[in-house]
Scaffold this motif. Structure first.
Motif, PDB file in Angstrom:
ATOM      1  N   ILE A   1      27.502 -26.754-105.146  1.00 41.95           N
ATOM      2  CA  ILE A   1      28.225 -25.851-104.242  1.00 41.95           C
ATOM      3  C   ILE A   1      27.736 -25.988-102.801  1.00 41.95           C
ATOM      4  O   ILE A   1      27.983 -25.123-101.960  1.00 41.95           O
ATOM      5  N   GLY A   2      27.023 -27.076-102.505  1.00 45.11           N
ATOM      6  CA  GLY A   2      26.524 -27.261-101.147  1.00 45.11           C
ATOM      7  C   GLY A   2      25.591 -26.129-100.774  1.00 45.11           C
ATOM      8  O   GLY A   2      24.605 -25.870-101.475  1.00 45.11           O
ATOM      9  N   THR A   3      25.886 -25.452 -99.674  1.00 49.19           N
ATOM     10  CA  THR A   3      25.105 -24.278 -99.271  1.00 49.19           C
ATOM     11  C   THR A   3      25.978 -23.021 -99.302  1.00 49.19           C
ATOM     12  O   THR A   3      25.678 -22.039 -98.611  1.00 49.19           O
ATOM     13  N   SER A   4      27.023 -23.026-100.108  1.00 43.50           N
ATOM     14  CA  SER A   4      27.938 -21.885-100.179  1.00 43.50           C
ATOM     15  C   SER A   4      27.384 -20.815-101.111  1.00 43.50           C
ATOM     16  O   SER A   4      27.976 -20.467-102.148  1.00 43.50           O
ATOM     17  N   LEU A   5      26.223 -20.273-100.742  1.00 44.34           N
ATOM     18  CA  LEU A   5      25.474 -19.380-101.614  1.00 44.34           C
ATOM     19  C   LEU A   5      24.920 -18.234-100.779  1.00 44.34           C
ATOM     20  O   LEU A   5      24.346 -18.465 -99.704  1.00 44.34           O
ATOM     21  N   ASN A   6      25.110 -17.029-101.288  1.00 45.60           N
ATOM     22  CA  ASN A   6      24.630 -15.830-100.601  1.00 45.60           C
ATOM     23  C   ASN A   6      23.746 -15.021-101.536  1.00 45.60           C
ATOM     24  O   ASN A   6      23.888 -15.090-102.755  1.00 45.60           O
TER      25      ASN A   6
ATOM     26  N   ALA B   1      24.968 -18.530 -96.556  1.00 37.88           N
ATOM     27  CA  ALA B   1      24.858 -19.999 -96.456  1.00 37.88           C
ATOM     28  C   ALA B   1      23.457 -20.457 -96.832  1.00 37.88           C
ATOM     29  O   ALA B   1      22.851 -21.292 -96.148  1.00 37.88           O
TER      30      ALA B   1
ATOM     31  N   ASP C   1      16.427 -20.535 -99.739  1.00 38.42           N
ATOM     32  CA  ASP C   1      16.391 -21.993 -99.646  1.00 38.42           C
ATOM     33  C   ASP C   1      17.280 -22.588-100.727  1.00 38.42           C
ATOM     34  O   ASP C   1      17.679 -21.899-101.685  1.00 38.42           O
ATOM     35  N   GLY C   2      17.579 -23.857-100.569  1.00 42.87           N
ATOM     36  CA  GLY C   2      18.300 -24.580-101.600  1.00 42.87           C
ATOM     37  C   GLY C   2      19.585 -25.203-101.098  1.00 42.87           C
ATOM     38  O   GLY C   2      20.107 -24.854-100.043  1.00 42.87           O
ATOM     39  N   ILE C   3      20.062 -26.158-101.883  1.00 40.50           N
ATOM     40  CA  ILE C   3      21.317 -26.841-101.598  1.00 40.50           C
ATOM     41  C   ILE C   3      21.773 -27.509-102.871  1.00 40.50           C
ATOM     42  O   ILE C   3      20.943 -27.912-103.694  1.00 40.50           O
TER      43      ILE C   3
ATOM     44  N   SER D   1      30.429 -19.009-102.826  1.00 35.66           N
ATOM     45  CA  SER D   1      31.706 -18.942-102.123  1.00 35.66           C
ATOM     46  C   SER D   1      32.328 -20.336-102.014  1.00 35.66           C
ATOM     47  O   SER D   1      33.117 -20.608-101.106  1.00 35.66           O
TER      48      SER D   1
END
Lengths: 107, 127
Positions: A29-34, A50, A65-67, A91
């Protein structure tokens, strides 16, 4: 739907401890994380968007952190007001989905 | 200061329609850069995204609820609403309205996050 898995589901810690919460997505999900913090009887509060961007006046003891598919939320020097449940949310795709939460409890 | 406030009927009977309203202050519901969102939480459970809409009318719903849900914006009243038909006990929980805002991650990924929330309103489906 993208499945979000949080671990552990709960943990016991003491004030001053360092804790790391993990969130794994079922796909990249790339960095689409909240990340959100929720206290009993209250609405969730956005902590990070993000993956690594703190929202507003989030204390510096929190870090995100993370990706890709693995993300972490770290709290150093845990404070009494940090005992709460933490949710991650992706997201990348609809439907937007949340993890099951990690409850941080006082030892 | 942005403020969102849910209002609704409280108890609802099975098979009836649930209607909730979220009144928005401190920001315009006609913002081009925000979507207006409903999220719910069953008792003792996690968070479930119901859906959201833009004031221009483009809505997106959770497929698990799509056949029963409508979210709409009334810009004249500075509010948006949720309509959920044919409710059952499984629809019992706390319903939150929230604002969705947009950003980009450091890798260029599109991101959307819920940055403002109402306090939540309890909905109980019971005969």
């Amino acid at each position: 739907d993208i499945q979000m898995t949080q671990s552990p589901s709960s943990l016991s810690a003491s004030s001053g401890d360092r804790v790391t919460l993990t969130c794994r997505a079922s796909q990249n999900i790339g960095t689409s994380l909240n990340w959100y913090q929720q206290k009993p009887g209250r609405a969730p509060k956005l902590l990070f968007f993000a993956a690594a961007n703190p929202q507003g006046d989030v204390p510096s003891r929190f870090s995100g952190d993370g990706i890709g598919a693995e993300f972490t939320l770290t709290i150093t020097n845990l404070q009494p007001e940090d005992f709460a449940t933490y949710y991650c949310q992706q997201s990348f795709n609809t439907p937007r989905t949340f993890g099951g939460g990690t409850k941080v409890e006082m030892k | 200061q942005v403020r969102l406030q849910e209002s609704g009927p409280g108890p609802v009977k099975p098979s009836e329609t649930l209607s909730l309203t979220c009144t928005v202050s401190g920001v315009s519901v006609t913002s081009d850069t925000h979507f207006w969102t409903w999220i719910r939480q069953a008792p003792g459970k996690g968070l479930e995204w119901i859906g959201y809409t833009h004031y221009r009318g483009s809505a997106n719903y959770n497929p698990s609820l799509e056949s029963r849900v409508t979210i709409s914006v009334d810009s004249s009243k500075k509010e948006f609403s949720l309509r959920l038909t044919s409710v059952t006990a499984a629809d019992t929980g706390v319903y939150f309205c929230a604002r969705a805002a947009f950003s980009r991650g450091y890798d260029g990924s599109h991101n959307e996050h819920f940055d403002e929330w109402g306090h939540g309103t309890v909905v109980t489906v019971s005969s």
